[in-house]
Design a protein around this motif. Structure first.
Motif, mmCIF file in Angstrom:
data_model
loop_
_atom_site.group_PDB
_atom_site.id
_atom_site.type_symbol
_atom_site.label_atom_id
_atom_site.label_comp_id
_atom_site.label_asym_id
_atom_site.label_seq_id
_atom_site.Cartn_x
_atom_site.Cartn_y
_atom_site.Cartn_z
ATOM 1 N N ASP A 124 0.864 -1.179 0.000
ATOM 2 C CA ASP A 124 0.000 0.000 0.000
ATOM 3 C C ASP A 124 0.904 1.233 0.000
ATOM 4 O OD1 ASP A 124 -2.235 1.567 -0.036
ATOM 5 O OD2 ASP A 124 -3.144 0.742 1.784
ATOM 6 N N SER A 125 0.289 2.368 -0.331
ATOM 7 C CA SER A 125 1.071 3.545 -0.707
ATOM 8 C C SER A 125 1.212 4.611 0.358
ATOM 9 C CB SER A 125 0.386 4.173 -1.907
ATOM 10 O OG SER A 125 -0.978 4.405 -1.574
ATOM 11 N N THR B 202 0.609 0.251 -5.366
ATOM 12 C CA THR B 202 -0.602 1.062 -5.277
ATOM 13 C C THR B 202 -0.262 2.526 -5.447
ATOM 14 O OG1 THR B 202 -1.374 -0.559 -3.657
ATOM 15 C CG2 THR B 202 -2.635 1.475 -3.797
ATOM 16 N N MET C 149 -10.589 -3.128 0.263
ATOM 17 C CA MET C 149 -9.454 -2.687 1.085
ATOM 18 C C MET C 149 -9.793 -2.561 2.554
ATOM 19 S SD MET C 149 -7.262 0.093 -0.925
ATOM 20 C CE MET C 149 -5.658 -0.508 -1.447
ATOM 21 N N GLY C 150 -8.987 -3.207 3.364
ATOM 22 C CA GLY C 150 -9.135 -3.069 4.802
ATOM 23 C C GLY C 150 -10.231 -3.945 5.366
ATOM 24 N N GLN D 108 -12.629 5.319 -5.425
ATOM 25 C CA GLN D 108 -13.089 6.164 -4.315
ATOM 26 C C GLN D 108 -14.426 6.790 -4.707
ATOM 27 O OE1 GLN D 108 -11.768 6.086 -1.428
ATOM 28 N NE2 GLN D 108 -9.675 5.309 -1.736
ATOM 29 N N SER E 294 -1.696 5.836 1.586
ATOM 30 C CA SER E 294 -3.007 6.500 1.525
ATOM 31 C C SER E 294 -3.762 6.377 2.840
ATOM 32 C CB SER E 294 -3.860 5.888 0.418
ATOM 33 O OG SER E 294 -3.302 6.179 -0.822
ATOM 34 N N PHE E 295 -3.598 5.229 3.464
ATOM 35 C CA PHE E 295 -4.314 5.038 4.720
ATOM 36 C C PHE E 295 -3.788 6.012 5.775
ATOM 37 C CE2 PHE E 295 -5.712 2.620 8.519
ATOM 38 C CZ PHE E 295 -7.066 2.649 8.233
ATOM 39 N N GLY F 152 -11.873 1.389 -2.162
ATOM 40 C CA GLY F 152 -11.260 2.021 -0.998
ATOM 41 C C GLY F 152 -12.239 2.699 -0.070
ATOM 42 N N ALA F 153 -11.696 3.104 1.066
ATOM 43 C CA ALA F 153 -12.417 3.911 2.061
ATOM 44 C C ALA F 153 -13.698 3.262 2.563
ATOM 45 C CB ALA F 153 -12.710 5.306 1.505
ATOM 46 N N VAL G 6 -13.417 1.057 5.235
ATOM 47 C CA VAL G 6 -13.166 0.692 6.634
ATOM 48 C C VAL G 6 -14.120 1.414 7.599
ATOM 49 C CG1 VAL G 6 -11.445 0.734 8.501
ATOM 50 C CG2 VAL G 6 -10.791 -0.057 6.215
ATOM 51 N N ASP H 77 -3.855 7.047 -3.683
ATOM 52 C CA ASP H 77 -5.251 7.475 -3.772
ATOM 53 C C ASP H 77 -5.655 8.245 -2.527
ATOM 54 O OD1 ASP H 77 -4.918 4.705 -2.619
ATOM 55 O OD2 ASP H 77 -6.979 5.106 -1.997
ATOM 56 N N VAL I 164 -7.370 2.435 -7.187
ATOM 57 C CA VAL I 164 -8.380 2.357 -6.134
ATOM 58 C C VAL I 164 -9.635 3.161 -6.473
ATOM 59 C CG1 VAL I 164 -8.773 2.595 -3.655
ATOM 60 C CG2 VAL I 164 -6.447 2.216 -4.510
ATOM 61 N N PRO J 113 -8.353 8.315 0.266
ATOM 62 C CA PRO J 113 -9.527 7.643 0.851
ATOM 63 C C PRO J 113 -10.482 8.681 1.429
ATOM 64 C CG PRO J 113 -7.440 6.774 1.732
ATOM 65 C CD PRO J 113 -7.142 8.072 1.051
HETATM 66 N N1 GUN Z 1 -6.566 0.743 3.193
HETATM 67 C C1 GUN Z 1 -7.819 0.805 3.666
HETATM 68 N N2 GUN Z 1 -8.570 1.657 2.915
HETATM 69 C C2 GUN Z 1 -7.749 2.142 1.961
HETATM 70 C C3 GUN Z 1 -7.953 3.043 0.857
HETATM 71 O O1 GUN Z 1 -9.030 3.586 0.629
HETATM 72 N N3 GUN Z 1 -6.869 3.274 0.050
HETATM 73 C C4 GUN Z 1 -5.647 2.679 0.276
HETATM 74 N N4 GUN Z 1 -4.633 2.928 -0.565
HETATM 75 N N5 GUN Z 1 -5.455 1.827 1.308
HETATM 76 C C5 GUN Z 1 -6.493 1.557 2.116
#
Ligand code: GUN
Ligand code: ZN
Length: 658
Positions: A84-85, A116, A223-224, A163, A87-88, A189-190, A192, A119, A161, A121
């Motif tokens: 992952d980049s 990744t 994701m997540g 969004q 972003s979280f 994404g997003a 969680v 992005d 990702v 979130p």
């Molecule tokens: N991990 C949990 N949610 C996200 C998300 O929306 N984007 C990224 N890159 N990682 C995540």
């Protein structure tokens, strides 16, 4: 790079191919902490893991080691690694000290298998302006990533990702734009915050709207998402990958995962499963342990139940019982039940992907089962089937109904205006749950007799059937309803009582196979296939129809397990002659013509067009662009997948026409 092996609803068992090995999906990627990892996740079934490139980048020691030896050495895992980049971290701290370009270059440098872009979130329920502007940045960065990959001829696979917060049109727009980019994997994404707050219904909306626009030929990653309670639901919506920090985060907090929810160690009198940890220790043992030892043991339990659930899900896909599992799992929490109901609004999307016939019977688990693709599909077919003047509705007996519906059929209620009933001009249908009305001719076709539901009916399903019948009777001049239907089901569907009608259902095998052909291949197929000197051969043992000939020429076989018709060469020719283009057809290009003629399987990449009504396990015709019949066989995928995929088998050919 991604191939589908088995399907059920929108769920797929697939294989994702990477430089570091193949990954069987749906898969769970445990999150590996680059510095504090204590649990060996491979031991619990992880083929692939995920870690955080940004955390490595920010740590001088880790960064140096990763650059020098590569990510696989750094975290001591030789299977595929996704990173992952940052972003979280961006979503938590509001800022990161890295650019999109930098994080992409870094991931490539440390030899990540799947990288990744950075992005944004966007949290749920933010105002629309924010969701829109964040999405634009996310899209821009995804484009930059794809260009970076192309320009530098990089092997690293790319995540793009989706969004758009909880704005469903933005999710669709984002997914549509990303799909144009041809990235390798599509995470959603997003989500969680939606999961943490039990907003599962919104999760269904977000995921299903993203899925509407994502290509079917790429893996999708939620994701997540790491709680096994929701895996089955998310797989049924089309998610192929999950990642979990949950196993360790929950363990830090003395919480044990299960498919029924989460257990707090402080409340446990009994261990919740039969994994190594749960059979070796009691809750008291764990409570008495030092924190770290306890955490690692709970993490092992958490991994065990998560991977066990994924194995169960993959098996359910092979069996065709995924939605039964989803409905079972969604009983664990009212918010999940609500989510299952919400998924019912997307039944038409699910139907496009759902195989026509499955190994396992359809089990009714509650009113939600009425929303399954099989039910929607049957009711739709019923509306299309040719109708006679009158309709006679019979009570359910044992299945197959036609076998047990004999003799004098008892008392009837008249529904609608009264006419003379002409039994030759009447459709006979059994009323049952969940398939509503089942014409006696086709009652052996999957899933109309391969299903089970409780004999005591619930109010929701009676209402559902009543609504359908009220609409459906409009097709008929007159409807006779057997008194037992009304008494047993407490169904309010009659105007006037008519006593002691002596009504018999006259079985007719030719009518039966014609009706099955119409149901299976479309109206008109029965007449197209079964002309001439029709000769029906039955099994001596079971009495079931096995082969149908014109004189001595075989037209079709009837498959015992689901009563679908399997074409012979003659059957394929007849169907092709009479059924108009593009019905039942898969059109292949010039290159693959000789292979199809020889009876070789048809691969997706050679298909130029196909009938949009084709579903996995359908019997189909393979033709060229001039509609010349080349072969016939069984579809392995649904129409939308056949059109989109560039790899894998589309049609398992039975025979070429050569
Ligand atoms: N991990 C949990 N949610 C996200 C998300 O929306 N984007 C990224 N890159 N990682 C995540
Ligand atoms: Zn356990």
């Amino acid at each position: 790079m991604f191939e589908i092996k088995a399907k059920d609803n929108m769920g797929r068992v697939g294989v994702l191919k990477t430089k570091h090995g193949d990954v069987k999906t749906p898969a769970l990627m445990p999150v590996i902490h680059p510095r504090k990892q204590a649990v060996d996740v491979a031991k619990y079934g992880a083929d692939i893991v995920i870690t955080n490139a940004y955390l490595i980048y920010k740590d001088e020691d880790l960064k140096a080691k990763a650059v020098e030896e590569g990510i696989h050495k750094l975290i001591n895992f030789d299977g595929p690694i996704m990173t992952d980049s940052g972003s979280f971290q961006l979503s938590v701290y509001g800022d990161v000290e890295i650019t999109n370009k930098e994080v992409l270059e870094f991931q490539e440098l440390i030899k990540t298998d799947i990288g990744t872009s950075l992005d944004i979130p966007t949290a749920p329920f933010v105002d629309r302006e924010k969701a829109e502007s964040d999405m634009e940045i996310t899209l821009e960065r995804a484009r930059e990533a794809v260009e970076f990959k192309k320009e530098n001829n990089i092997e690293m696979l790319l995540n793009s990702v989706v969004q758009g917060s909880t704005y469903l049109d933005l999710r669709r727009e984002c997914a549509r734009e990303l799909t144009k980019l041809d990235a390798d994997l599509y995470p959603i994404g997003a989500v969680v915050p939606l999961m943490e707050s039990y907003h599962y219904r919104d999760l269904v909306d977000v995921v299903m709207n993203s899925m509407k626009e994502l290509g079917d030929d790429t893996p999708r990653h939620l994701m997540g998402a790491g709680h096994p309670m929701i895996f089955a639901l998310c797989v049924a919506m089309g998610c192929d990958l999950f990642d979990s920090a949950a196993y360790i985060l929950y363990a830090e907090d003395d919480r044990l995962l299960s498919t029924r929810g989460t257990y707090k160690l402080e409340n446990l009198q009994e261990m919740p499963c039969s994994c190594e940890v749960c059979t070796k220790y009691t809750p008291d043992d764990l409570r008495a342990m030092p924190k770290e030892q306890r955490r690692d043991l709970i993490a092992q339990h958490n991994l065990h139940v998560s991977f066990a659930e994924l194995r169960l899900i993959r098996q359910a896909i092979y069996d065709g019982s995924l939605m039964e599992l989803v409905e079972e799992r969604c009983r664990a929490h009212p918010a999940l039940l609500e989510a299952r109901r919400q998924l019912g609004l997307y039944s038409r999307d699910l139907e496009k992907y759902d195989p026509r016939s499955k190994k396992s019977a359809f089990f009714y688990t509650g009113p939600e089962s009425l929303l399954r693709p099989e039910v929607i599909r049957h009711l739709e077919k019923l509306r299309e089937m040719p109708k006679k003047r009158d309709l006679i509705i019979l009570p359910p007996t044992r299945k197959p109904y036609s076998k047990f519906t004999t003799g004098k059929l008892g008392e009837f209620y008249i529904y609608g205006e009264q006419h003379e009933i002409d039994l030759d001009d009447a459709d006979f249908m059994v009323l049952d749950i969940p398939f509503g009305l089942i014409p006696l001719e086709i009652d052996e076709v999957y899933p109309l007799s391969q299903n089970d539901s409780p004999k005591t009916r619930d109010v929701d399903s009676i209402e559902f059937i009543e609504d359908f019948i009220n609409e459906f009777v409009e097709y008929y001049d007159q409807v006779l309803i057997h008194s037992r239907v009304i008494k047993d089901l407490d169904i309010g569907l009659y105007d006037k009582y008519e006593s002691s009608q002596d009504i018999r259902y006259a079985k007719d095998d030719v009518k039966k196979v014609k009706a099955i052909a119409d149901y299976q291949f479309g109206v008109g197929a029965g007449e197209a296939l079964f002309t001439g000197n029709i000769n029906i051969e039955k099994s001596k043992k079971t009495g079931k129809i096995r082969h149908i000939y014109d004189g001595k020429v075989l037209i079709v076989n009837m498959r015992a397990s689901d009563s679908y018709l399997i074409l012979s060469k003659e059957g394929a020719k007849r169907l092709h002659n009479k059924m108009p283009y593009p019905q039942n057809r898969v059109v292949v290009n010039k290159d693959s013509e000789p292979f199809a003629l020889e009876g070789k399987s048809v691969f997706c990449k050679f298909v130029v067009e196909c009938d949009e009504n084709i579903r996995a396990r359908d019997e189909v015709l393979v033709v060229n662009e001039e509609d010349k019949l080349l072969a016939y066989g069984k579809a392995m995928l649904g129409a939308c997948e056949i059109s989109q995929f560039n790899t894998g088998q589309a049609i398992k050919t039975r025979k070429g026409m050569k």
